[in-house]
Design a protein around this motif. Sequence first.
Motif, PDB file in Angstrom:
ATOM      1  N   VAL A 212      37.231  46.324  41.070  1.00  0.00           N
ATOM      2  CA  VAL A 212      38.583  46.432  40.506  1.00  0.00           C
ATOM      3  C   VAL A 212      38.651  47.524  39.443  1.00  0.00           C
ATOM      4  O   VAL A 212      39.639  48.261  39.330  1.00  0.00           O
ATOM      5  CB  VAL A 212      39.015  45.063  39.926  1.00  0.00           C
ATOM      6  CG1 VAL A 212      40.243  45.214  39.046  1.00  0.00           C
ATOM      7  CG2 VAL A 212      39.292  44.086  41.053  1.00  0.00           C
ATOM      8  N   SER A 213      37.598  47.662  38.639  1.00  0.00           N
ATOM      9  CA  SER A 213      37.619  48.620  37.534  1.00  0.00           C
ATOM     10  C   SER A 213      37.793  50.052  38.006  1.00  0.00           C
ATOM     11  O   SER A 213      38.308  50.900  37.262  1.00  0.00           O
ATOM     12  CB  SER A 213      36.323  48.501  36.719  1.00  0.00           C
ATOM     13  OG  SER A 213      35.196  48.754  37.542  1.00  0.00           O
ATOM     14  N   ALA A 214      37.360  50.348  39.259  1.00  0.00           N
ATOM     15  CA  ALA A 214      37.503  51.716  39.770  1.00  0.00           C
ATOM     16  C   ALA A 214      38.965  52.100  39.948  1.00  0.00           C
ATOM     17  O   ALA A 214      39.300  53.289  39.985  1.00  0.00           O
ATOM     18  CB  ALA A 214      36.756  51.854  41.093  1.00  0.00           C
ATOM     19  N   LEU A 215      39.854  51.116  40.062  1.00  0.00           N
ATOM     20  CA  LEU A 215      41.286  51.384  40.229  1.00  0.00           C
ATOM     21  C   LEU A 215      42.031  51.436  38.903  1.00  0.00           C
ATOM     22  O   LEU A 215      43.249  51.645  38.900  1.00  0.00           O
ATOM     23  CB  LEU A 215      41.909  50.303  41.123  1.00  0.00           C
ATOM     24  CG  LEU A 215      41.298  50.145  42.520  1.00  0.00           C
ATOM     25  CD1 LEU A 215      41.960  48.990  43.245  1.00  0.00           C
ATOM     26  CD2 LEU A 215      41.430  51.435  43.305  1.00  0.00           C
ATOM     27  N   ILE A 261      43.482  43.583  40.917  1.00  0.00           N
ATOM     28  CA  ILE A 261      42.921  42.349  41.483  1.00  0.00           C
ATOM     29  C   ILE A 261      43.757  41.881  42.665  1.00  0.00           C
ATOM     30  O   ILE A 261      43.233  41.547  43.743  1.00  0.00           O
ATOM     31  CB  ILE A 261      42.826  41.250  40.404  1.00  0.00           C
ATOM     32  CG1 ILE A 261      41.743  41.599  39.375  1.00  0.00           C
ATOM     33  CG2 ILE A 261      42.515  39.899  41.035  1.00  0.00           C
ATOM     34  CD1 ILE A 261      41.672  40.630  38.216  1.00  0.00           C
ATOM     35  N   LYS A 262      45.056  41.875  42.496  1.00  0.00           N
ATOM     36  CA  LYS A 262      45.949  41.443  43.593  1.00  0.00           C
ATOM     37  C   LYS A 262      45.821  42.382  44.796  1.00  0.00           C
ATOM     38  O   LYS A 262      45.782  41.941  45.961  1.00  0.00           O
ATOM     39  CB  LYS A 262      47.394  41.422  43.096  1.00  0.00           C
ATOM     40  CG  LYS A 262      48.406  40.883  44.102  1.00  0.00           C
ATOM     41  CD  LYS A 262      48.190  39.421  44.386  1.00  0.00           C
ATOM     42  CE  LYS A 262      49.344  38.799  45.148  1.00  0.00           C
ATOM     43  NZ  LYS A 262      49.613  39.442  46.449  1.00  0.00           N
ATOM     44  N   LYS A 263      45.734  43.671  44.555  1.00  0.00           N
ATOM     45  CA  LYS A 263      45.642  44.645  45.636  1.00  0.00           C
ATOM     46  C   LYS A 263      44.326  44.498  46.408  1.00  0.00           C
ATOM     47  O   LYS A 263      44.314  44.474  47.647  1.00  0.00           O
ATOM     48  CB  LYS A 263      45.774  46.056  45.061  1.00  0.00           C
ATOM     49  CG  LYS A 263      45.786  47.156  46.116  1.00  0.00           C
ATOM     50  CD  LYS A 263      45.886  48.529  45.471  1.00  0.00           C
ATOM     51  CE  LYS A 263      47.203  48.693  44.730  1.00  0.00           C
ATOM     52  NZ  LYS A 263      47.343  50.068  44.194  1.00  0.00           N
ATOM     53  N   VAL A 264      43.218  44.370  45.678  1.00  0.00           N
ATOM     54  CA  VAL A 264      41.913  44.247  46.328  1.00  0.00           C
ATOM     55  C   VAL A 264      41.810  42.945  47.115  1.00  0.00           C
ATOM     56  O   VAL A 264      41.334  42.922  48.256  1.00  0.00           O
ATOM     57  CB  VAL A 264      40.785  44.352  45.281  1.00  0.00           C
ATOM     58  CG1 VAL A 264      39.440  43.971  45.890  1.00  0.00           C
ATOM     59  CG2 VAL A 264      40.722  45.753  44.712  1.00  0.00           C
ATOM     60  N   PHE A 265      42.252  41.853  46.522  1.00  0.00           N
ATOM     61  CA  PHE A 265      42.164  40.559  47.198  1.00  0.00           C
ATOM     62  C   PHE A 265      43.069  40.517  48.431  1.00  0.00           C
ATOM     63  O   PHE A 265      42.700  39.919  49.457  1.00  0.00           O
ATOM     64  CB  PHE A 265      42.512  39.434  46.238  1.00  0.00           C
ATOM     65  CG  PHE A 265      41.361  39.016  45.363  1.00  0.00           C
ATOM     66  CD1 PHE A 265      40.291  39.862  45.130  1.00  0.00           C
ATOM     67  CD2 PHE A 265      41.333  37.767  44.763  1.00  0.00           C
ATOM     68  CE1 PHE A 265      39.228  39.486  44.322  1.00  0.00           C
ATOM     69  CE2 PHE A 265      40.276  37.365  43.959  1.00  0.00           C
ATOM     70  CZ  PHE A 265      39.216  38.232  43.749  1.00  0.00           C
ATOM     71  N   ASP A 266      44.228  41.126  48.365  1.00  0.00           N
ATOM     72  CA  ASP A 266      45.099  41.164  49.540  1.00  0.00           C
ATOM     73  C   ASP A 266      44.468  41.990  50.662  1.00  0.00           C
ATOM     74  O   ASP A 266      44.558  41.624  51.849  1.00  0.00           O
ATOM     75  CB  ASP A 266      46.466  41.748  49.164  1.00  0.00           C
ATOM     76  CG  ASP A 266      47.304  40.777  48.351  1.00  0.00           C
ATOM     77  OD1 ASP A 266      46.939  39.583  48.295  1.00  0.00           O
ATOM     78  OD2 ASP A 266      48.308  41.213  47.752  1.00  0.00           O
TER      79      ASP A 266
END
Length: 304
Positions: A212-215, A261-266
């Motif tokens: 997530v931190s990379a985004l 977080i929402k983007k990665v998990f989706d």
Amino acid sequence: MTTKTGAAVKNVINEHTSPFIDFFKQYLTVPFFMRVIATVIVILIIYIIYRIIERMIKRLPAERLRPHTALLLEKTIKYLFYICILMYILGLFGIKFSAVWGAAGVAGVALGFAAQTSVSNIISGMFVMSEHSMAIGDLITVDGMTGIVDSIDMLSVKIHTLDNQLVRVPNSTIINSNLVNTSFFPKRRMTIGVSVSYDTDIKHALEMLGKVSALCPTVMEDPLPAAWVDGFGSSGINLVLAVWFKADDFLQTKNDVFIAIKKVFDYEKISIPFNRIDVKILNDGISAAVKAPAKEDFAVSAGT
């Protein structure tokens, strides 16, 4: 009669005005004017020295002198300037300082009993300024109030809240309460909790959480972000993500991390559970409630 009356009036005027004229005549001398000029020159020299010292303090870089320390020095020099001027003028009139200090001591004792709270705040203010636990512009939380420091004075610290309201915090309250200075260190850490469903691959979820931190452009790489399992919740497994960022980037970092977080998990099809209520309808219960009456009941009804 007119001449006698005019002479009598002049005599009366002279009798009443002569004391005033004599009073001013004793000061209308060359030594007196020289003394006045010397006094003005001394006061001017003291004022010039005061202004030079004040400018030197203001020109010092912030790395060598903190803003609230510079403010304290400016006020101290200002009070010393007034005291020096007052003492010099009193000395010109022949006032003995021993009597002044004696009267000040008696007055100080009386004022001390009458203003114990103010004295406590002044003493506390000395500790607040000497500890360097805050500076002008810092975001602090004290006694349940959160705001940005506007000034640090001898009696109180003035802050304005995030919704721009002025709050005056007495120095004694700061000394006797827990003070949280959010801006004291240049770096901060943020921990964000998130849950995943029980059928999720936890190892995979932790790996995705670490990406997530990379985004998030404001998240720092040193120290590195960290992710771990925090426990089993009522509806999912609790995970935690910890990231470091600059204190000035708090709001942007918080928004970016949640969105990422929402983007990665989706994208990875990792579901975030939420509280829900399952309603189950029993067929037996419904059939029992709507069961048709027996034939005997109809016969009884018909007979009646």
